[in-house]
Structure formats: C-alpha cells, structure tokens
Scaffold this motif. Structure first.
Motif, PDB file in Angstrom:
ATOM      1  N   ALA A  39     -37.264 -23.869  20.929  1.00 29.17           N
ATOM      2  CA  ALA A  39     -38.325 -23.085  20.302  1.00 29.17           C
ATOM      3  C   ALA A  39     -39.202 -23.932  19.393  1.00 29.17           C
ATOM      4  O   ALA A  39     -40.394 -23.691  19.277  1.00 29.17           O
ATOM      5  N   GLU A  40     -38.622 -24.943  18.775  1.00 29.01           N
ATOM      6  CA  GLU A  40     -39.421 -25.749  17.865  1.00 29.01           C
ATOM      7  C   GLU A  40     -40.446 -26.603  18.594  1.00 29.01           C
ATOM      8  O   GLU A  40     -41.372 -27.116  17.984  1.00 29.01           O
ATOM      9  N   ASN A  41     -40.312 -26.724  19.897  1.00 33.03           N
ATOM     10  CA  ASN A  41     -41.248 -27.531  20.684  1.00 33.03           C
ATOM     11  C   ASN A  41     -42.247 -26.682  21.460  1.00 33.03           C
ATOM     12  O   ASN A  41     -42.881 -27.169  22.367  1.00 33.03           O
ATOM     13  N   ASP A  42     -42.340 -25.396  21.129  1.00 36.61           N
ATOM     14  CA  ASP A  42     -43.237 -24.521  21.873  1.00 36.61           C
ATOM     15  C   ASP A  42     -44.657 -25.056  21.857  1.00 36.61           C
ATOM     16  O   ASP A  42     -45.185 -25.449  20.826  1.00 36.61           O
ATOM     17  N   ALA A  43     -45.281 -25.075  23.038  1.00 34.94           N
ATOM     18  CA  ALA A  43     -46.639 -25.579  23.152  1.00 34.94           C
ATOM     19  C   ALA A  43     -47.652 -24.476  22.860  1.00 34.94           C
ATOM     20  O   ALA A  43     -48.745 -24.747  22.414  1.00 34.94           O
ATOM     21  N   SER A  44     -47.299 -23.234  23.143  1.00 37.16           N
ATOM     22  CA  SER A  44     -48.188 -22.105  22.894  1.00 37.16           C
ATOM     23  C   SER A  44     -47.361 -20.831  22.966  1.00 37.16           C
ATOM     24  O   SER A  44     -46.170 -20.877  23.238  1.00 37.16           O
ATOM     25  N   ASP A  45     -48.020 -19.711  22.755  1.00 35.57           N
ATOM     26  CA  ASP A  45     -47.314 -18.441  22.848  1.00 35.57           C
ATOM     27  C   ASP A  45     -46.924 -18.110  24.285  1.00 35.57           C
ATOM     28  O   ASP A  45     -46.021 -17.312  24.510  1.00 35.57           O
ATOM     29  N   ASP A  46     -47.608 -18.693  25.263  1.00 39.86           N
ATOM     30  CA  ASP A  46     -47.352 -18.383  26.663  1.00 39.86           C
ATOM     31  C   ASP A  46     -46.303 -19.280  27.312  1.00 39.86           C
ATOM     32  O   ASP A  46     -45.800 -18.976  28.387  1.00 39.86           O
ATOM     33  N   PHE A  47     -45.966 -20.429  26.693  1.00 41.75           N
ATOM     34  CA  PHE A  47     -45.063 -21.393  27.292  1.00 41.75           C
ATOM     35  C   PHE A  47     -43.935 -21.760  26.342  1.00 41.75           C
ATOM     36  O   PHE A  47     -44.086 -21.698  25.129  1.00 41.75           O
ATOM     37  N   VAL A  54     -28.341 -32.711  30.374  1.00 41.17           N
ATOM     38  CA  VAL A  54     -27.545 -33.493  31.323  1.00 41.17           C
ATOM     39  C   VAL A  54     -28.434 -34.472  32.087  1.00 41.17           C
ATOM     40  O   VAL A  54     -28.129 -35.654  32.205  1.00 41.17           O
ATOM     41  N   ASN A  55     -29.547 -33.973  32.627  1.00 42.56           N
ATOM     42  CA  ASN A  55     -30.443 -34.814  33.429  1.00 42.56           C
ATOM     43  C   ASN A  55     -31.558 -35.450  32.615  1.00 42.56           C
ATOM     44  O   ASN A  55     -32.391 -36.167  33.145  1.00 42.56           O
ATOM     45  N   LYS A  56     -31.597 -35.133  31.339  1.00 45.94           N
ATOM     46  CA  LYS A  56     -32.529 -35.762  30.403  1.00 45.94           C
ATOM     47  C   LYS A  56     -33.999 -35.561  30.770  1.00 45.94           C
ATOM     48  O   LYS A  56     -34.739 -36.507  30.944  1.00 45.94           O
ATOM     49  N   PHE A  57     -34.397 -34.290  30.923  1.00 46.94           N
ATOM     50  CA  PHE A  57     -35.816 -34.006  31.104  1.00 46.94           C
ATOM     51  C   PHE A  57     -36.180 -32.725  30.362  1.00 46.94           C
ATOM     52  O   PHE A  57     -35.329 -31.912  30.039  1.00 46.94           O
ATOM     53  N   GLN A  58     -37.460 -32.601  30.081  1.00 45.89           N
ATOM     54  CA  GLN A  58     -38.029 -31.394  29.496  1.00 45.89           C
ATOM     55  C   GLN A  58     -39.242 -31.009  30.326  1.00 45.89           C
ATOM     56  O   GLN A  58     -39.948 -31.877  30.847  1.00 45.89           O
ATOM     57  N   ILE A  59     -39.483 -29.697  30.423  1.00 44.11           N
ATOM     58  CA  ILE A  59     -40.647 -29.212  31.157  1.00 44.11           C
ATOM     59  C   ILE A  59     -41.145 -27.938  30.478  1.00 44.11           C
ATOM     60  O   ILE A  59     -40.338 -27.118  30.026  1.00 44.11           O
ATOM     61  N   MET A  60     -42.454 -27.813  30.381  1.00 44.08           N
ATOM     62  CA  MET A  60     -43.038 -26.583  29.851  1.00 44.08           C
ATOM     63  C   MET A  60     -43.070 -25.540  30.963  1.00 44.08           C
ATOM     64  O   MET A  60     -43.524 -25.831  32.065  1.00 44.08           O
ATOM     65  N   ILE A  61     -42.565 -24.346  30.655  1.00 39.43           N
ATOM     66  CA  ILE A  61     -42.558 -23.263  31.635  1.00 39.43           C
ATOM     67  C   ILE A  61     -43.129 -22.011  30.983  1.00 39.43           C
ATOM     68  O   ILE A  61     -43.060 -21.852  29.764  1.00 39.43           O
TER      69      ILE A  61
END
Length: 197
Positions: A39-47, A54-61
C-alpha cells in the motif's frame, strides 16, 4: 560452432521463447492467491503494486483485479492478473529458467528478428482452412528490455491485442526470462487497453 550447430542453437532459442510467450497467452489453471500489495507504494487510487518476494518482481495492477498463480516447478512460474467481472483481458508474468548460453536478450536475436520470428511462429492464416492470424504491430528495444505489440485473431472471433515486455535477471544460480504479457480483445479496448498498457 559449425553452421548446423549454429542453426540448431538458434532453433532451440526460438522454441524456448515461443513456448514462454504461448504460456503467457494461454496460461495453465490458475489458483486465486491473496495479493501481496504494498500500500505504501501505491501509484494512484486506481492501481496497487503487487510484490512477489519469491521471484523478486513488482508490477502495478488495477486495484480491483484478482491475482492467480500457476503451479511452479522451480524452473517456471506463472502469475496472472485479471478483472473480477468476466473478461478476456488479463496480464500475466511468466518466469522461465534459461540455460547458461542465454546471458542477454540478444542471445535470442535482435528485437526485430525476434518479433518477426514470434509472429510468424504463431501465424496460421496461410493454412487451409485458415488458422489464427498473427500480425506484428510494433517492436523496440529499450534499457535492456524487448517491447513487442502484436495481434492474434482466430477465424470468426474477435481480434486479441497483445503487449509483451521481455527482460532477463539472474537469481544467483541461473538466468531467468521474465515475460509480461497484457492482452485485451478488440471490443474490450475502451475498458482495458489503458489499464493494461
């Protein structure tokens, strides 16, 4: 390498990539998993940011999308993101272990050649009766990643637009190919194209 060995090596590389991209388009049975959203990395209210530790990745959804994961065998991992409502649109992250000779994306060839091979490998429009028609829309290489946009259309069905981003990373033991593919059908473009992009 002799000429035959070189051609066999290139053929195996294309086959690995084709299977990886096909997995991204038609992933296996996916189990819904609770998302690890930061939650602290939220890019916007929609994402929201989905983190896979484990796989060491992040993605905005999109915040309201569900998350599913396929059965991983240690050498391949599939995670999918999709809307709660019935839809043909989704985003998948496929991670595949690679052999020692795959050290950079260029091991698969330049982005233009790779994209052409991908699309021609998927295209069956020339068959009688015609099969799936695959068309390359765009491709580019930037900052160590390959970006490929293409479409697939089965006869009598809606056209699917696909956007794939490919990159490599090492987990300490072997190189892994990360393939992120977003897809939406033509009639859902207004609802999902921008979110997937």
């Amino acid at each position: 390498l002799d000429t035959q060995g070189h051609h066999e090596s290139q053929s195996k590389r294309r086959e690995v990539l084709l299977h990886t991209l096909l997995a991204a388009v038609s992933f296996p049975a996916i189990a819904v998993v609770p998302p690890a959203l930061a939650a602290e990395n939220d890019a916007s209210d929609d994402f929201s940011v989905y983190s896979d530790d484990v796989n060491k990745f992040q993605i905005m959804i999109p915040r309201d999308w569900q998350v599913g994961a396929g059965d991983g065998n240690g050498f391949k991992s599939v995670t999918a993101f999709y809307p709660k409502e019935a839809s043909s649109s989704n985003v998948s992250v496929v991670i595949t272990g690679l052999g020692a000779d795959f050290t950079r994306l260029e091991s698969f060839g330049k982005v233009e050649a790779f994209a052409e091979n991908l699309v021609s490998g998927l295209d069956r429009s020339w068959q009688r009766p015609p099969g799936v028609a695959a068309k390359l829309i765009d491709c580019k290489s930037s900052k160590g990643l390959y970006y490929i946009e293409y479409s697939l259309q089965n006869p009598g069905e809606s056209r699917r637009n696909l956007l794939s981003v490919l990159g490599m990373a090492n987990n300490g033991w072997y190189n892994r190919l990360f393939t992120v593919t977003g897809q939406f059908v033509e009639e859902e473009a207004d609802n999902y194209s921008a979110k997937i992009r």
